[in-house]
Design a protein around this motif. Structure first.
Motif, PDB file in Angstrom:
ATOM      1  N   ALA A  43      44.933  42.990  38.562  1.00  0.00           N
ATOM      2  CA  ALA A  43      44.633  43.436  37.199  1.00  0.00           C
ATOM      3  C   ALA A  43      43.211  43.033  36.850  1.00  0.00           C
ATOM      4  N   SER A  44      42.581  43.803  35.992  1.00  0.00           N
ATOM      5  CA  SER A  44      41.212  43.500  35.570  1.00  0.00           C
ATOM      6  C   SER A  44      41.153  42.072  35.032  1.00  0.00           C
ATOM      7  N   PRO A  45      40.456  41.153  35.719  1.00  0.00           N
ATOM      8  CA  PRO A  45      40.533  39.743  35.330  1.00  0.00           C
ATOM      9  C   PRO A  45      39.851  39.389  34.019  1.00  0.00           C
ATOM     10  N   LEU A  46      38.920  40.232  33.550  1.00  0.00           N
ATOM     11  CA  LEU A  46      38.255  39.955  32.279  1.00  0.00           C
ATOM     12  C   LEU A  46      38.879  40.709  31.113  1.00  0.00           C
ATOM     13  N   SER A  47      40.006  41.362  31.359  1.00  0.00           N
ATOM     14  CA  SER A  47      40.638  42.158  30.314  1.00  0.00           C
ATOM     15  C   SER A  47      41.017  41.277  29.122  1.00  0.00           C
ATOM     16  N   GLY A  48      40.647  41.741  27.928  1.00  0.00           N
ATOM     17  CA  GLY A  48      40.956  41.005  26.716  1.00  0.00           C
ATOM     18  C   GLY A  48      40.000  39.878  26.405  1.00  0.00           C
TER      19      GLY A  48
END
Length: 427
Positions: free
Chosen positions: A115-120
Motif C-alpha cells: 500500500a502507498s506508505p505515505l497515504s494519509g
C-alpha cells in the motif's frame, strides 16, 4: 463496506493457464520455515507494511532471541527472520500470534498487500488507503478460496500517486480523481471502475475469480496473461455497480525519498532506508523508540515513521540508517548472497558495498545466482554473479534485458555498475 461477493464457479476459458504448476507452492511463511544455509528462515507477512509498535517490538525480540538478531525487509514490505533454529517454529508462531501478526493461520502466507506508505500523511493522493487495507486483509482472512492462493500472489493499494501501482501486482486498486477506484487484474489494458466502498471486496473477488478460472494451477496472474480480459469481464459480471473502462496511461510515482516528510498541517513524518534491507537490533530499537504510533515498512526496503518530529532523524542516521536522498545506497539492492544461501556464487552484499558510487540513476540489483531472488520489477540494472567469480551486468527495460557486460574481476564492478546505472539509451 460491500460484503464478500458470491463465488459461483467461473467457466474456465480454453487454455486458461499459460503455466501449469505440477508442485505445491514452497514459498516460506511464518509457519512454514525455509531451510537456508544460515539456518531456518521465516517470512512474516505484514499487510501494507503497517506494524503497531508492540508488534514491531515482538518481531525484534523474536529476531534477537530466536534468530540472528536482525530483521530483513523484503520487496513486498514484509519481514524475514533468519538464522532460526529448525525447532523454533512453534515458539515463533506463538509469539507472532500473541502480537496479532497471525489473525488466520490458514491465510498467513497469502496476506501479501502493498500500500502507498505515505497515504494519509503528506496530502498527496486521492484518498487514504488505510481503510481499504484493513478491509481487504479481513476479507482475505475470511475467504476459503483465498486460502488457496500462492504465497507469491500480490495485491496493491495505490492512493493515486502511482508508487505501488508499478510493482507488477496481480490485483491493483488505484484511487482515481472524482472519488472512484480502478481495479486492474495483472497488466491488463482493461479496468473495473468501482466505488471506494466496493474496492476491497472487488480486489478479493478478482483473486477468487483467478483461483477458480485457473483451478489453482497457476501462482501469478502473469501465468494466465492471455486471459486477463476474460477474468476482468467475469469480475464485472459479478460485481454490483462495477463498470468496464479502458486503462489510461497511469503516471507512475516515486518511492518515498529518505528524509523529512512534511504534512499539510505542519507536522512531519520520517522516511528511512535500510542498506540492502538489513536492519540490526540496535537500528530496530531506535526505530521502535522513535515511532509515535506505528511503523510502515515499504516495498523499497525502507521504513516510514508517521507523525515523528524532524529532530529525531539525526539519531536514526547515527544508527546507520539511510536518511539522505543523496546516499549512494539509494536504489541498490541485493539478495542474501553467500553465506546465507548455498546457491549463491559469491558474497554479493560485500561486493555491493565495495562498488558503491554516488550519483544514483537506475536502480541496481545484485543476485548471487540465476534465480535472482527478490529482483525488483521495472527498469533496473541486473547484476548476476557468475560461476567464475565475476558478474554479468545488463540493463533491463520493459521486460527485456539488453546486452551484458561481463566482469571477470569484482574489483571492476564499480565502474561497470556506475556506467549501467547512468545508461539512458533504449536497449
Amino acid at each position: 463496506m460491500l460484503a464478500a461477493m458470491p463465488t459461483a464457479p467461473v467457466p474456465p476459458p480454453a487454455q486458461t493457464t499459460a503455466v501449469s504448476r505440477d508442485r505445491g507452492d514452497a514459498c516460506p511463511g511464518a509457519l512454514r520455515l525455509h531451510a537456508a544455509n544460515d539456518g531456518a528462515l521465516a517470512r512474516v507477512r505484514v499487510p501494507g507494511g503497517v506494524l503497531k509498535i508492540d508488534q514491531a517490538v515482538a518481531l525484534g525480540s523474536a529476531a534477537h532471541e530466536l534468530g540472528d538478531g536482525e530483521l530483513h525487509l523484503t520487496s513486498r514490505g514484509n519481514v524475514q527472520l533468519r538464522g532460526l533454529d529448525g525447532d523454533s517454529g512453534g515458539e515463533l508462531a506463538d509469539r507472532l500470534g500473541e502480537a496479532g501478526l497471525l489473525p488466520s493461520r490458514r491465510h498467513e502466507r497469502v496476506r501479501n498487500i502493498v500500500a502507498s506508505p505515505l497515504s494519509g500523511l503528506d496530502g498527496r493522493g486521492y484518498t487514504d488507503v488505510r481503510p481499504w487495507l484493513r478491509a481487504l486483509d479481513d476479507l482475505i482472512c475470511g475467504s476459503e478460496t483465498a486460502a488457496g492462493l500462492s504465497g507469491r500472489f500480490l495485491f496493491a493499494l495505490d492512493d493515486g500517486r502511482g508508487d505501488v501501482a508499478g510493482l507488477d501486482a496481480d490485483v491493483t486498486v488505484r484511487a482515481m480523481p472524482g472519488g472512484e477506484a480502478a481495479l486492474r487484474i495483472g497488466a491488463s489494458g482493461h479496468l473495473v471502475l468501482v466505488s471506494p466502498q466496493d474496492a476491497p471486496a472487488g480486489a478479493l473477488l478478482a483473486a477468487e475469480v483467478f483461483m477458480q478460472a485457473s483451478r489453482g494451477r497457476a501462482w501469478r496472474v502473469t501465468e494466465v496473461r492471455e486471459e486477463a480480459q476474460t477474468l476482468t469481464a467475469e469480475v464485472i459480471r459479478r460485481l454490483p455497480h462495477g463498470r468496464a473502462a479502458a486503462a489510461p496511461s497511469w503516471p507512475m510515482g516515486e518511492q518515498p525519498r529518505p528524509g523529512v516528510i512534511a504534512h499539510p498541517d505542519g507536522g512531519t513524518s520520517l522516511s528511512l532506508l535500510a542498506p540492502l534491507g538489513r536492519i540490526t537490533a540496535i537500528q530496530w530499537a531506535e526505530l521502535t523508540t522513535a515511532a509515535s504510533s506505528e511503523l510502515r515498512l515499504t516495498p523499497w526496503r525502507g521504513v516510514v515513521l508517521p507523525a515523528v518530529p524532524a529532530d529525531r532523524l539525526a539519531d536514526l542516521a547515527t544508527a546507520g540508517l539511510i536518511t539522505e536522498p543523496t546516499s549512494p545506497w539509494l536504489g541498490v539492492g541485493a539478495c542474501i548472497g553467500r553465506s546465507g544461501c548455498a546457491k549463491s556464487q559469491t558474497d554479493v552484499r560485500a561486493d555491493a558495498a565495495a562498488s558503491l558510487r554516488a550519483g544514483g540513476g537506475l536502480p541496481a540489483y545484485l543476485s548471487g545466482c540465476e534465480r535472482r531472488c527478490g529482483r525488483p520489477p521495472g527498469h533496473h540494472v541486473d547484476v548476476v554473479a557468475t560461476e567464475t567469480g565475476g558478474y554479468r551486468v545488463s540493463v533491463r527495460r520493459d521486460g527485456h534485458t539488453g546486452a551484458a557486460t561481463v566482469i571477470d574481476d569484482p574489483s571492476h564492478l564499480a565502474a561497470a555498475l556506475a556506467a549501467a546505472r547512468t545508461d539512458d539509451t533504449d536497449d
